[in-house]
Design a protein around this motif. Structure first.
Motif, PDB file in Angstrom:
ATOM      1  N   LEU A  75     -30.560 -25.310  31.916  1.00 51.44           N
ATOM      2  CA  LEU A  75     -29.353 -25.242  31.006  1.00 51.44           C
ATOM      3  C   LEU A  75     -28.829 -26.654  30.383  1.00 51.44           C
ATOM      4  O   LEU A  75     -27.870 -26.744  29.720  1.00 51.44           O
ATOM      5  CB  LEU A  75     -28.215 -24.687  31.582  1.00 51.44           C
ATOM      6  CG  LEU A  75     -28.597 -23.025  31.896  1.00 51.44           C
ATOM      7  CD1 LEU A  75     -27.297 -22.468  32.694  1.00 51.44           C
ATOM      8  CD2 LEU A  75     -28.808 -22.299  30.638  1.00 51.44           C
ATOM      9  N   ARG A  76     -29.409 -27.727  31.077  1.00 54.89           N
ATOM     10  CA  ARG A  76     -29.050 -29.071  30.915  1.00 54.89           C
ATOM     11  C   ARG A  76     -29.104 -29.509  29.054  1.00 54.89           C
ATOM     12  O   ARG A  76     -30.314 -28.981  28.469  1.00 54.89           O
ATOM     13  CB  ARG A  76     -29.826 -29.943  31.500  1.00 54.89           C
ATOM     14  CG  ARG A  76     -29.437 -31.272  31.439  1.00 54.89           C
ATOM     15  CD  ARG A  76     -30.406 -32.410  32.153  1.00 54.89           C
ATOM     16  NE  ARG A  76     -30.277 -32.156  33.667  1.00 54.89           N
ATOM     17  CZ  ARG A  76     -30.990 -32.137  34.511  1.00 54.89           C
ATOM     18  NH1 ARG A  76     -32.358 -32.242  34.390  1.00 54.89           N
ATOM     19  NH2 ARG A  76     -30.861 -31.710  35.823  1.00 54.89           N
ATOM     20  N   ALA A  77     -27.944 -29.769  28.377  1.00 53.94           N
ATOM     21  CA  ALA A  77     -28.227 -30.001  27.075  1.00 53.94           C
ATOM     22  C   ALA A  77     -27.022 -31.034  26.621  1.00 53.94           C
ATOM     23  O   ALA A  77     -26.092 -31.352  27.388  1.00 53.94           O
ATOM     24  CB  ALA A  77     -27.919 -28.808  26.514  1.00 53.94           C
ATOM     25  N   SER A  78     -27.338 -31.851  25.628  1.00 56.05           N
ATOM     26  CA  SER A  78     -26.232 -32.745  24.945  1.00 56.05           C
ATOM     27  C   SER A  78     -25.255 -32.151  24.152  1.00 56.05           C
ATOM     28  O   SER A  78     -24.281 -32.771  23.841  1.00 56.05           O
ATOM     29  CB  SER A  78     -27.030 -33.772  24.283  1.00 56.05           C
ATOM     30  OG  SER A  78     -27.707 -33.227  23.279  1.00 56.05           O
ATOM     31  N   SER A  79     -25.416 -30.601  23.857  1.00 56.51           N
ATOM     32  CA  SER A  79     -24.503 -30.112  22.796  1.00 56.51           C
ATOM     33  C   SER A  79     -24.029 -28.953  23.716  1.00 56.51           C
ATOM     34  O   SER A  79     -24.737 -27.917  24.359  1.00 56.51           O
ATOM     35  CB  SER A  79     -25.122 -29.438  21.937  1.00 56.51           C
ATOM     36  OG  SER A  79     -24.269 -28.989  21.090  1.00 56.51           O
ATOM     37  N   ALA A  80     -22.975 -28.548  23.986  1.00 55.08           N
ATOM     38  CA  ALA A  80     -22.269 -27.488  24.660  1.00 55.08           C
ATOM     39  C   ALA A  80     -22.344 -26.160  23.904  1.00 55.08           C
ATOM     40  O   ALA A  80     -22.233 -25.042  24.146  1.00 55.08           O
ATOM     41  CB  ALA A  80     -20.772 -27.775  25.048  1.00 55.08           C
ATOM     42  N   GLY A  81     -22.365 -26.299  22.562  1.00 55.96           N
ATOM     43  CA  GLY A  81     -22.636 -25.154  21.812  1.00 55.96           C
ATOM     44  C   GLY A  81     -21.248 -24.730  21.130  1.00 55.96           C
ATOM     45  O   GLY A  81     -21.209 -23.665  20.463  1.00 55.96           O
ATOM     46  N   SER A  82     -20.185 -24.778  21.790  1.00 53.30           N
ATOM     47  CA  SER A  82     -18.881 -24.392  21.114  1.00 53.30           C
ATOM     48  C   SER A  82     -17.784 -25.082  21.485  1.00 53.30           C
ATOM     49  O   SER A  82     -18.044 -26.029  22.664  1.00 53.30           O
ATOM     50  CB  SER A  82     -18.621 -22.756  21.860  1.00 53.30           C
ATOM     51  OG  SER A  82     -18.243 -22.951  22.998  1.00 53.30           O
ATOM     52  N   ARG A  83     -16.961 -25.107  20.962  1.00 51.30           N
ATOM     53  CA  ARG A  83     -15.666 -25.975  21.398  1.00 51.30           C
ATOM     54  C   ARG A  83     -15.082 -25.717  22.642  1.00 51.30           C
ATOM     55  O   ARG A  83     -14.656 -26.872  23.390  1.00 51.30           O
ATOM     56  CB  ARG A  83     -14.503 -25.655  20.000  1.00 51.30           C
ATOM     57  CG  ARG A  83     -13.114 -26.263  20.572  1.00 51.30           C
ATOM     58  CD  ARG A  83     -13.289 -28.093  20.284  1.00 51.30           C
ATOM     59  NE  ARG A  83     -12.141 -28.699  20.367  1.00 51.30           N
ATOM     60  CZ  ARG A  83     -11.930 -29.741  20.991  1.00 51.30           C
ATOM     61  NH1 ARG A  83     -13.039 -30.441  21.463  1.00 51.30           N
ATOM     62  NH2 ARG A  83     -10.818 -30.268  21.266  1.00 51.30           N
TER      63      ARG A  83
END
Length: 201
Positions: A75-83
């Protein structure tokens, strides 16, 4: 380190006068070229989940029985996807980025516990930005975060795990925590110690 090839380290091709020519002299014939064989095209394998994929796609690859470390890797990502997930990931990052994954999970669950408790604001951002709760929040905002860094990408993964309830809380329904190096004298029920944090409800 790979060795650099130089002209002096590579032997020149060995050509002798007695070597057999490729085409017989005076024959007037050109060499016959080999037929081109076309191989069947195989379909490309599906692309791995990347930072740009949606949360739903990333979540589909996670098995609840995976270890916490495996889930974080998936699940590692540089964008969380939501505020909301950005708020949760930011708090995990600033409060526990130097802790173990289990310690980060504990901090994330405290924020989620607060949001669902009825005693605090009902959203992650509401909890994180509530006045006088988190020392890293200054003037109603978080400091700069290097979102390409591994620690932040891990925090995003932990935030997703907490939000999707993929791993149980290691600190139960704890609503408060502090660093072990301080002693605030709270009159609360101590729940657990994980890494460098002590958790209470």
């Amino acid at each position: 380190m790979a060795a650099t090839l130089t002209a002096s380290s590579v032997a020149p091709a060995q050509v002798r006068d007695s070597a057999e020519p490729l085409i017989q002299e005076g024959s007037g014939q050109l060499p016959v070229t080999a037929a081109v064989v076309q191989l069947p095209v195989q379909e490309a394998a599906p692309a791995a989940v990347t930072d740009k994929d949606s949360d739903e796609q990333a979540a589909q690859t996670v098995d609840r029985s995976d270890s916490l470390a495996d889930m974080v890797a998936e699940l590692r990502a540089s964008s969380a996807g939501s505020r909301e997930l950005e708020c949760l990931a930011g708090a995990i990052y600033f409060e526990s980025k130097s802790e173990s994954l289990q310690g980060q999970l504990a901090v994330g669950h405290v924020i989620a516990n607060r949001a669902s408790s009825g005693r605090f604001p009902s959203s992650y951002c509401g909890v994180v930005y509530q006045r006088s709760q988190f020392s890293f929040v200054r003037g109603g905002s978080m400091p700069y975060i290097n979102k390409a860094g591994l620690q932040y990408r891990n925090a995003v993964a932990i935030a997703k795990i907490v939000d999707q309830d993929l791993k149980p809380s290691p600190v139960g329904k704890a609503l408060f925590f502090h660093a072990r190096r301080v002693s605030p004298g709270w009159h609360l029920t101590r729940v657990s110690t994980v890494g460098n944090h002590v958790f209470y409800r």
